[in-house]
Structure formats: C-alpha cells, structure tokens
Motif scaffolding. Sequence first.
Motif, PDB file in Angstrom:
ATOM      1  N   THR A 368       6.643  -2.531  -5.856  1.00 60.87           N
ATOM      2  CA  THR A 368       5.563  -3.072  -6.679  1.00 60.87           C
ATOM      3  C   THR A 368       4.586  -3.740  -5.718  1.00 60.87           C
ATOM      4  O   THR A 368       4.946  -4.670  -4.994  1.00 60.87           O
ATOM      5  CB  THR A 368       6.094  -4.089  -7.692  1.00 60.87           C
ATOM      6  N   ASN A 370       2.317  -6.172  -5.288  1.00 50.87           N
ATOM      7  CA  ASN A 370       1.957  -7.327  -6.101  1.00 50.87           C
ATOM      8  C   ASN A 370       0.924  -8.248  -5.460  1.00 50.87           C
ATOM      9  O   ASN A 370       0.404  -9.141  -6.119  1.00 50.87           O
ATOM     10  CB  ASN A 370       3.206  -8.146  -6.431  1.00 50.87           C
ATOM     11  N   LYS A 376      -1.414 -12.846  -6.503  1.00 56.31           N
ATOM     12  CA  LYS A 376      -0.258 -12.072  -6.940  1.00 56.31           C
ATOM     13  C   LYS A 376      -0.534 -11.551  -8.354  1.00 56.31           C
ATOM     14  O   LYS A 376      -1.029 -12.279  -9.203  1.00 56.31           O
ATOM     15  CB  LYS A 376       1.001 -12.945  -6.954  1.00 56.31           C
ATOM     16  N   ALA A 395      -0.248  -3.385  -8.727  1.00 56.66           N
ATOM     17  CA  ALA A 395      -0.457  -4.362  -9.795  1.00 56.66           C
ATOM     18  C   ALA A 395      -1.911  -4.860  -9.796  1.00 56.66           C
ATOM     19  O   ALA A 395      -2.583  -4.837  -8.759  1.00 56.66           O
ATOM     20  CB  ALA A 395       0.491  -5.532  -9.594  1.00 56.66           C
TER      21      ALA A 395
END
Length: 448
Positions: A368, A370, A376, A395
């Motif tokens: 992921t 992030n 984040k 993300a």
Amino acid sequence: MSSHRLAVIVLAAGQGTRMKSDLPKVMHPLAGRPMIRHLIETVQGLSPEKVVVVVGPGMDCVAEEVAPLTTAVQSDRLGTGHAVAQAKAALGEFDGDVLVVFGDTPLITRDTLKRMLAERRGPKQPAVVVLGFKPADPGHYGRLVVGAEGLKAIIEWKDGNAEQRAIPLCNSGVMAIDGRRLWRLVERLSNDNAKGEYYLTDVVALARGDGASCSFVLGEPEELLGVNSRVELAGAEAIVQRRLRLVAMDNGATLIEPDTVWFSWDTKLGRDVVVWPNVVFGKKVQVGDGVTIKGFCHFEGCTIGDGVEIGPFARLRPGAEIEDDAHIGNFVEVKKAKVEKGAKVNHLAYIGDARVGAGANVGAGTITCNYDGFDKSFTDIGAGAFIGSNSSLVAPITVGDGAIVGAGSVVTRDVTPGALAVARGNQMELAGWADRFRERKKAEKAKS
C-alpha cells in the motif's frame, strides 16, 4: 501503633556514574520500562498510604516518571541516612511502618517485602527489620552481625575487621522501620566512618542502644541485584525475561525455545498460544487464544485476535490490528492497519494505513503506497477482494468488496465491487528477436 499502616521511601538519587550515561540510573529500562517503575509497581501492591521518592538534583525525568507520587530532592549526596532524612518534610510524623527501598534494586519481590512487614508486625515488634542475603561472592557488601537476641549490628565493609568481613550474611540496604522511631534514629546518625557518610545502617545500633530489638529477614540474592552498570543491567534484564517467560507458560502459552523469546513488561498472551524461537514482543502487545507465531517475528503496539497464524519473519508495528483467523505470513509488515477476520497477507507485503476486509487475499509483493512525501493516506481493501502479486495500491484508494486486482498492477483509482482492475504495460513480443540479438553479439565479439 497502627500496625497495618505503611509508608515507603524510595531512594533514587544515585548518579549511576558507572553507567556512563546521561540518563539517570533508575531510568534505564528493563523489559521496556524504567527500572524505577518496576519497583514502584511492587511497593504499590502493598497499598501504602504514602510513597516518597528521593531524587537527585536535575532528575526531573525521574520525578515525571513516578508522578503523581511525592518526590524529595537530595541536593548533597551524603549517604543513605542523609537521603532518608530528605523525605521527612514530605512524610512527616508517621506511626505505622516505613519501608526503605532502593530504585536501583528493581527485582525485589512483593512477597519478600510482605515477609519483612510480617516480621516487623510480629510479637517481638522489632524497631528495625533488615533484609539480608547470602551471595555467592559477598564482596564489599555490609555484613549483618546477629546473635541469639536477633540483629546486633550492620558493619560496612570498609569499617569492618577481618572477622566481620568473613561473615556470609550481607546487608541489602532494604529496611522496615518503626515509623514512631524513624526520625529520632535518623537525626542521631553520624558521619564518623571510613567514607564520611551518614549510613542508614547505623539505625540498628542506635535502636539497640535505646533498648529496642532489631531483626532480619533472608532474601534471595537474585532479587537483590543492584543495577549500577551496563553489565548488571543486562543481568537484571535476563532475570526479568526469565520471570516473564515463566508467567507466560504458567498462563497457558507454549514457548518452543523460551530463552530466545523476549517480552515487554506488559505483553499479554492468551491460552494455547505457540511461540516459535526468536520472537520479540515490544510494548503494548496483546495476543488472543490459539495463536501460532513462527520464528523471527517482531511486534509492537498491536493486537492479535484468536486463531491467527503469523510469520515467520513478520513485523507488526504500532496500530496493527489482526482479527480472528487471519494469516500474516513471512516477511510481511503491517502498520496502523486492520486485517479483518480470515483475511490473508501471506508473503513479502507491506500493509500500512489500511484496512484489509474479511476474507480478502493480498498477494506476494503487494504494497500500500501510503506516503507521498508529505501526508499519509488510507487504502481500503474490501471483504473478499483478491490483490494479485506484486501490486501497488496508491492511496487514497478503495478496492471494493470481491474485486480482483491483476498481478503486477499499479492501481491509482478506486476499483468497484466485483470488478477486475489491471494497470500495467501491454505485453509486446517480437518473434525471433532474441536469436538475432545473440547472433549479432557473437559476430561482434569474434571481430574484436
């Protein structure tokens, strides 16, 4: 006398010069928390009315660590008797028992302190009860001189003669003192000795001079280990770890090779947990029942549900929540993410700031993505989703329930439930290219 009233004075003003550290000696950690906290927890289990911690000047971090307990400052380090005297203003007159313990002796047990108090409150009601022990190497410890009438005196090694130094019974420094007598005894201490210090040990001779009896209780050398150096700190850590391993096994966990498993003071393992060798539990880890943890895993700040399988070589960082029956496999790292019931993250993956829905399967090499260098962002993988191997989920992104992400994809947009998402370059094939390339290279090499 109110025989069940109790106050405690903790002496923690030592500089710990042998530690060679900017950190006060009692703040060095054992099983993840300062050694002073281990001792405070032990004495608080005795339900004292008052605890006064004597610290040195500039030891604000110690005062903060023991807050809201009262602290007193020993500005001039003139011996243990002088240190106890600094607690008078905070403690005041006290007609119960006063325990004097040391911040750098964190391994002492509550049972031992209870035995001291029982002796102090017994039929003889001695004015002073001293905790003695018989170490394998008595070294330079003070010696307890005893007779038929009980404890006669404590002789510091530097002040003792050859006969006294040969006595095997040593002084730990820990005392239980009649609070009604304490300050009258301390006020009469003298520094007329080899070190020019006010020894608390002299209260025994003073009390006997007043016609009172004194006594001692024998403790185990292991629990009276003083921590004054890094070597002694390592020895104390080994003892604490052994105790924690025994507690874990007594509570129903199996440790395949106990000496290789390292616990934090607050680690909680459920029943029928199996821990393989070389596993480290950091702070704030809670493990449910029936969990299998394979070798070389590292956990900190995480919760693990029932029936989970983890490892080998897995790392769970703070904020990881692994729900029941999930699988976390080899070389998987999870941070601030929830892996829901029955989900699988089995190989070489990073799951951070994310949710992996119930029953989802995350393929090998998946990450992921992030962090964008500033913020984040969250990745939400739906229940029953399948993430193909070597995928990157950028993300913020949502993969819907039951969706499939093709292997090798870099996914930057949300995937709707039940859909297939593939995001990779188209495969191209040039027939015979490899054969022609090799022939050309061979020809060039032959000419050179």
